[in-house]
Design an enzyme around this catalytic site. Structure first.
Site, PDB file in Angstrom:
ATOM      1  N   GLY A 145      -0.063 -16.128   2.846  1.00 18.58           N
ATOM      2  CA  GLY A 145       1.391 -16.137   2.907  1.00 18.58           C
ATOM      3  C   GLY A 145       2.071 -16.788   1.728  1.00 18.58           C
ATOM      4  O   GLY A 145       3.276 -17.065   1.780  1.00 18.58           O
TER       5      GLY A 145
ATOM      6  N   ARG B 249      10.409  -2.122   2.209  1.00 15.32           N
ATOM      7  CA  ARG B 249      10.713  -3.534   2.420  1.00 15.32           C
ATOM      8  C   ARG B 249      12.213  -3.864   2.357  1.00 15.32           C
ATOM      9  O   ARG B 249      12.685  -4.699   3.148  1.00 15.32           O
ATOM     10  CB  ARG B 249       9.928  -4.407   1.443  1.00 15.32           C
ATOM     11  CG  ARG B 249       8.419  -4.370   1.677  1.00 15.32           C
ATOM     12  CD  ARG B 249       7.682  -5.406   0.848  1.00 15.32           C
ATOM     13  NE  ARG B 249       7.992  -6.739   1.282  1.00 15.32           N
ATOM     14  CZ  ARG B 249       8.750  -7.593   0.606  1.00 15.32           C
ATOM     15  NH1 ARG B 249       9.277  -7.230  -0.567  1.00 15.32           N
ATOM     16  NH2 ARG B 249       8.988  -8.799   1.075  1.00 15.32           N
TER      17      ARG B 249
ATOM     18  N   CYS C 177      18.060  10.523   3.147  1.00 17.55           N
ATOM     19  CA  CYS C 177      19.292  10.732   3.898  1.00 17.55           C
ATOM     20  C   CYS C 177      19.593   9.510   4.772  1.00 17.55           C
ATOM     21  O   CYS C 177      19.657   9.595   5.992  1.00 17.55           O
ATOM     22  CB  CYS C 177      19.163  11.995   4.751  1.00 17.55           C
ATOM     23  SG  CYS C 177      20.724  12.551   5.448  1.00 17.55           S
TER      24      CYS C 177
END
Length: 494
Positions: A298, A388, A419
């Site tokens: 992390g 993301r 779209c």
């Protein structure tokens, strides 16, 4: 960087004093501008990459990946050796995985952490030995567990008491012993987006250490008593008792992961203290010596200006010092430690190349009620190759890549061709005023979670992954998807 509150421009974004400069907290040394101002990757100009592979394309520097993988392994090994402890470093395959990348990780001495049967299959295809693979996940199927045990994986990380029972049954049926670690929820809330913070109580991963949560989870007093447990025991302790009682489980220790894209050091140290304290408690209570803990990964990387990612050596040294002190305070030997960097290896290794299409200016009202102009720059990819920004409001930057970005710079928003109004690739960036259709933009730090989260939304084909290195010609390690690929699984009107 928390830019969602900014209507026109966030405070962290500054007008570039040198538009051609590459921020060294974001760009690795394999990415340079040549004498003409064109961006190169391991010496290859982006115009040559576009000519050979097209756009959009993920371009992945093997040189950077290997250097960062080796750097993490060496940093953690040396930091813990200073305290007389041994470590293993696992590459977190969920960040980006294909057979070439798994092979690079193997070559650099890393193990592989997988989160599904598919990721396990990639690791095995790449030649990663089973004993160097871990299988994760909160809802593993029986088939996934069988495949893991058939290939002698080094450990299975169990996420619940139900899963401990399932592993025990499958292993007994196969006549093998399953190496198991239990994923814990240490209750440390990481300073990151809620969707990628994984150690607080109210989420799907891990097993609580909070007293009384065994009963709250539905284990009744008589059931707990039959396992030698108390009504005030934590949920995790039920899994410990089940694993220790199972003839076909070898309980190796505990695992935790507090989240992703974390810059502050304190959360990692707090989690380590909690998990080590619990390990010590379990060892004494059940008269065992569980030999391992895994403290996850992390570690944050730089995506935009102003972010300050920590060097692998700093992370490792601080964690080693914290673990050593905690173990000394508890009067216990330091167990075997393992860590799982993923984004911090893959992220800075990759960029995405796009070709500019339409450009238009849009009038908006800023925070002060004034009318401003924002330039929208459309490219030939979008949320199908980088989900993301729409998932986490993640921020990226971009540079003009095929030529020098000279002259005045204009505040721009880089958007995709899907779209969806939320199809934003780069929310805030300064790009040259003379930007035009056909120019190439490069978005850095896309090596992690972009290919992994890619989709065929609006039936766009997924980009190729192109590998570069200092001593080899660029090559596709994942080919571009075709429309035939899109239609191959469509069975028509049957």
């Amino acid at each position: 960087m928390g830019s969602a509150a900014a209507l026109f421009k966030p405070d962290w974004l500054t007008y570039p004093s040198d538009p051609a400069a590459l921020d060294l907290t974001i760009w690795e040394s394999s990415f340079q501008r040549d004498e003409t101002g064109e961006l190169t990757v391991d010496g290859t100009p982006v115009s040559a990459l576009r000519e050979q592979f097209g756009t959009p394309a993920y371009v992945f520097s093997e040189s950077v990946f290997r250097a960062r993988a080796r750097g993490f392994r060496e940093a953690f090994t040396e930091a813990f050796a200073h305290h007389g402890a041994e470590v293993s470093v696992y590459y977190a395959g969920k960040s980006f995985l294909c057979t070439a990348v798994a092979a690079w990780a193997k070559d650099e001495g890393l193990n592989l952490d997988t989160a599904s049967g598919g990721e396990l299959a990639v690791g095995l295809r790449a030649g990663m030995p089973g004993e160097r693979i871990a299988l994760h996940g909160n809802n593993k199927s029986e088939a996934e567990l069988r495949r893991a045990l058939e290939n002698n994986v080094g450990r299975i990380v169990a996420d619940s008491a139900d899963e401990v029972r399932l592993i025990a049954r499958v292993a007994a049926d196969m006549g093998v012993t399953a190496p198991v670690m239990l994923r814990l929820t240490p209750g440390v809330h990481a300073s990151t987006h809620d969707f990628i913070a994984t150690a607080h109580e109210d989420q799907k991963f891990g097993q609580s250490l909070v007293p009384g949560t065994a009963q709250l989870a539905g284990f009744h007093a008589d059931e707990l008593e039959s396992m030698g447990l108390r009504t005030d025991d934590a949920y995790a302790t039920v899994s410990v008792a089940l694993a220790l009682a199972a003839d076909h489980i070898d309980l190796r220790g505990f695992h935790c992961h507090i989240g992703s894209q974390i810059f502050e050091a304190e959360g990692f140290s707090q989690a380590a203290k909690k998990v080590l304290g619990y390990l010590n408690e379990i060892n004494h209570r059940f008269n065992v010596t569980l030999p391992e803990i895994d403290l996850g990964g992390g570690y944050g990387i730089g995506y935009v200006e102003g972010e300050k990612p920590r060097a692998a050596r700093d992370v490792a040294t601080e964690l080693a010092d914290s673990v050593s002190k905690t173990c000394a305070d508890l009067g216990m030997a330091i167990p075997h430690l393992s860590f799982e960097p993923g984004r911090s290896i893959a992220g800075p290794s990759g960029i995405t190349l796009y070709t500019v299409g339409t450009i238009k200016n849009v009038s908006i009202e800023d925070e002060h009620g004034d009318t401003r102009v924002r330039r929208y720059v459309s490219v030939d990819g979008g949320m199908s190759d980088n989900a993301r920004p729409v998932l986490y409001e993640a921020d990226y930057t971009a540079v003009l890549a095929n030529r020098a970005p000279e002259g005045d710079q204009v505040l721009s928003r880089v958007v995709g061709k899907h779209c969806e109004s939320g199809d934003i690739v780069v929310r805030y960036v300064y790009l040259p005023e003379d930007l035009k259709a056909g120019d190439v933009l490069a978005v850095p730090a896309t090596g992690a979670y972009c290919y992994a989260l890619s989709s065929n939304y609006n039936m766009l084909t997924r980009p190729p992954v192109v590998a570069t290195s200092a001593d080899a010609e660029p090559r596709a390690i994942v080919r571009r998807e075709t429309e035939d690929d899109l239609l191959a699984r469509d069975l028509g009107n049957v």
